[in-house]
Design an enzyme around this catalytic site. Structure first.
Site, PDB file in Angstrom:
ATOM      1  N   HIS A 169      -2.720 -12.250   2.869  1.00 38.17           N
ATOM      2  CA  HIS A 169      -2.556 -12.404   4.624  1.00 38.17           C
ATOM      3  C   HIS A 169      -3.423 -13.318   5.216  1.00 38.17           C
ATOM      4  CE1 HIS A 169      -5.747  -9.875   4.114  1.00 38.17           C
ATOM      5  NE2 HIS A 169      -5.181  -8.599   3.942  1.00 38.17           N
ATOM      6  N   HIS A 212      -9.020  -9.899   0.587  1.00 37.33           N
ATOM      7  CA  HIS A 212      -9.120  -9.778   2.200  1.00 37.33           C
ATOM      8  C   HIS A 212     -10.367 -10.527   2.638  1.00 37.33           C
ATOM      9  CE1 HIS A 212      -8.079  -6.917   5.726  1.00 37.33           C
ATOM     10  NE2 HIS A 212      -9.030  -7.781   5.951  1.00 37.33           N
ATOM     11  N   ASP A 231       2.539  -6.699   2.724  1.00 35.87           N
ATOM     12  CA  ASP A 231       1.357  -5.940   3.242  1.00 35.87           C
ATOM     13  C   ASP A 231       1.788  -4.682   3.992  1.00 35.87           C
ATOM     14  OD1 ASP A 231      -1.331  -5.094   3.644  1.00 35.87           O
ATOM     15  OD2 ASP A 231      -1.798  -6.520   5.005  1.00 35.87           O
ATOM     16  N   HIS A 248       0.845  -1.453   0.021  1.00 36.80           N
ATOM     17  CA  HIS A 248      -0.230  -0.096  -0.037  1.00 36.80           C
ATOM     18  C   HIS A 248       0.954   1.191  -0.035  1.00 36.80           C
ATOM     19  CE1 HIS A 248      -3.729  -2.289   1.507  1.00 36.80           C
ATOM     20  NE2 HIS A 248      -2.812  -3.106   1.887  1.00 36.80           N
ATOM     21  N   PHE A 249       1.145   1.713  -1.096  1.00 38.61           N
ATOM     22  CA  PHE A 249       2.146   2.895  -1.263  1.00 38.61           C
ATOM     23  C   PHE A 249       1.473   4.223  -1.181  1.00 38.61           C
ATOM     24  CE2 PHE A 249       6.149   0.425  -3.165  1.00 38.61           C
ATOM     25  CZ  PHE A 249       6.254  -0.132  -1.919  1.00 38.61           C
TER      26      PHE A 249
HETATM   27  O1  DOR Z   1      -3.899  -3.503   8.500  1.00 38.13           O
HETATM   28  C1  DOR Z   1      -4.404  -3.270   7.257  1.00 38.13           C
HETATM   29  N1  DOR Z   1      -3.901  -2.234   6.651  1.00 38.13           N
HETATM   30  N2  DOR Z   1      -5.096  -3.993   6.655  1.00 38.13           N
HETATM   31  C2  DOR Z   1      -5.664  -3.719   5.434  1.00 38.13           C
HETATM   32  O2  DOR Z   1      -6.152  -4.657   4.697  1.00 38.13           O
HETATM   33  C3  DOR Z   1      -5.256  -2.510   4.836  1.00 38.13           C
HETATM   34  C4  DOR Z   1      -4.156  -1.781   5.186  1.00 38.13           C
HETATM   35  C5  DOR Z   1      -4.214  -0.393   5.033  1.00 38.13           C
HETATM   36  O3  DOR Z   1      -4.135   0.073   3.923  1.00 38.13           O
HETATM   37  O4  DOR Z   1      -3.514   0.461   6.077  1.00 38.13           O
HETATM   38 ZN    ZN Z   2      -3.292  -4.961   2.480  1.00 36.44          ZN
END
Ligand code: DOR
Ligand code: ZN
Length: 413
Positions: A223, A167, A294, A44-45
């Site tokens: 995950h 997810h 993740d 997640h950038f």
């Molecule tokens: O812990 C998480 N953070 N799980 C997710 O599914 C999304 C991610 C986020 O984008 O912050």
């Molecule tokens: Zn994720």
């Protein structure tokens, strides 16, 4: 030409490895081992919409520092990436940021599944690595809980040969348990793992495996963190369904004990568990296909909010390989397995074009993780203070060497 002399292969042979390049450079590989650069299938950038947490300039440096040259980025942005138009806009922003960083990272993007925009799947199928479905809520507003919409998404993905990444946490169960558990007035971060139980995850995994059995959709379960999920996936694989499973470093290396010192900083979705033994077993018996980070950065000031307001997720991409090399030194995993989970299987599942990127690692270097030295904009880590043995030293991306003088901190400092 880049020439790496006297470097060790994962099989223990000494070789000279050459990579085509505009640079002429010789690297002494005497203390180094050569691995293919890592492919991180789950990051997640944060572009667009949450660049205060991370952007592709900081994230690409973090990736390279961690030996990663290919990433697949999730669509839970602001706005969420659910149409061809938004994909195009997102790609433009990313390319600008990578240009500024002078790091031409390989990347792929997921399209977010939205029940009103499933007609975007055929339109975008050649531009995406997969369709991401959130069955449980997390950061952002993507969520798909309606069984008819899920059925339609699996059918359309199968018809268009698009991989579904999921997810898998059951939203209805999460909401029900939240009401029951939080009504007692307790508000500790550790309740997160009690609300989002293994059954919450297993129920969703069961539902998507059924849909894969119906449509033969290629399914990537992100995950995976619990024994009940692993049992279902093992069974699905036995039935020869096209189901692939990802484990994360945090579910392999952290447990619910982390709440004690990290408090709300330990929040992540799915939550931390006490299932590491089952996960390691699944690493060894072939149930797990990939290890994806993740990488989900949030700022410390956001993470330190009270339970209920603090966001979930950890930055981790630059420690990804070091955590695995440390596990190698602890005899938990072989180098061949590390390559399989972080390169070969992601390459096969996501049908990546092969490249010549490599990472050179020093298996004996020990370093203690210091938040201040991290490249991620979030500048913190749930692993801070841990001493790891085995670190990436040079990453070679598209014939360019990124080395300690770029941004790595030399050993011993
Ligand atoms: O812990 C998480 N953070 N799980 C997710 O599914 C999304 C991610 C986020 O984008 O912050
Ligand atoms: Zn994720």
């Amino acid at each position: 030409m880049i020439e790496i002399r006297n470097v060790q292969t994962i099989q223990g042979r000494r070789i000279t490895h050459k990579i085509a390049s505009e640079e002429t450079r010789v690297i002494d590989g005497t203390n180094l081992t050569l691995l293919p650069a890592l492919i991180d299938p789950h990051v997640h950038f944060r572009t667009p919409g949450a660049e205060h947490k991370e952007n592709w300039e900081t994230a690409s440096r973090a990736a390279i520092a961690g030996g990663v040259t290919t990433v697949f980025d999730m669509p839970n942005n602001t706005p969420s990436c659910i149409t061809a138009q938004r994909l195009k806009e997102k790609k433009q922003l990313i390319d600008e940021q990578l240009k500024k960083a002078q790091i031409p990272l390989h990347y792929g993007l997921y399209l977010g599944a939205d029940q009103n925009h499933l007609d975007e799947v055929p339109k975008t199928k050649h531009q995406i690595v997969g369709l991401k479905i959130y069955m449980g809520s997390s950061t952002g507003d993507l969520l798909m809980t309606d069984p008819a919409a899920l059925d339609k998404a699996f059918r359309i993905a199968a018809e268009n040969d698009v991989l579904i990444a999921v997810h898998a946490e059951d939203e209805e169960m999460i909401e029900r348990r939240k009401k029951e558990i939080l009504s007692s007035g307790q508000c500790k971060a550790a309740l997160h793992s009690i609300i989002r139980t293994p059954e919450v995850a297993a129920r969703a995994v069961h539902q998507v495996i059924e849909l894969t059995a119906k449509y033969k959709t290629r399914l990537y379960i992100a995950h995976v963190s619990t024994k009940p999920e692993l049992d279902l996936i093992r069974q699905a694989k036995k039935s020869r369904l096209p189901v692939y499973a990802e484990a994360t470093p945090h579910h392999l290396f952290l447990t619910t004990d982390a709440y004690q010192h990290l408090d709300t900083c330990a929040l992540v979705n799915p939550p931390l568990r006490d299932h590491t033994e089952a996960l390691w077993e699944a690493i060894h018996d072939g149930t797990i296909d990939t290890i994806g980070t993740d990488h989900a950065p949030h700022l410390l000031e956001e993470k330190r909010r009270a339970y209920g307001s603090a966001p979930s997720g950890f930055p981790s991409i630059e420690l990804y390989l070091a955590l695995l090399l440390n596990a190698y030194n602890e005899k938990k995993i072989s180098l061949e397995q590390i390559v399989r989970f972080t390169h070969t299987r992601p390459q096969e599942i996501f049908r990546c074009k092969p490249n010549h990127d490599v990472v050179l690692v020093d298996l004996n270097q020990s370093r203690t993780i210091d938040d201040k030295q991290l490249q991620t904009k979030a500048k913190w880590s749930p692993y801070a203070g841990m001493t790891l043995r085995g670190w990436p030293c040079y990453t070679i991306l598209k014939g360019r060497v990124y080395d300690p003088s770029d941004f790595f901190v030399p050993a011993g400092t």
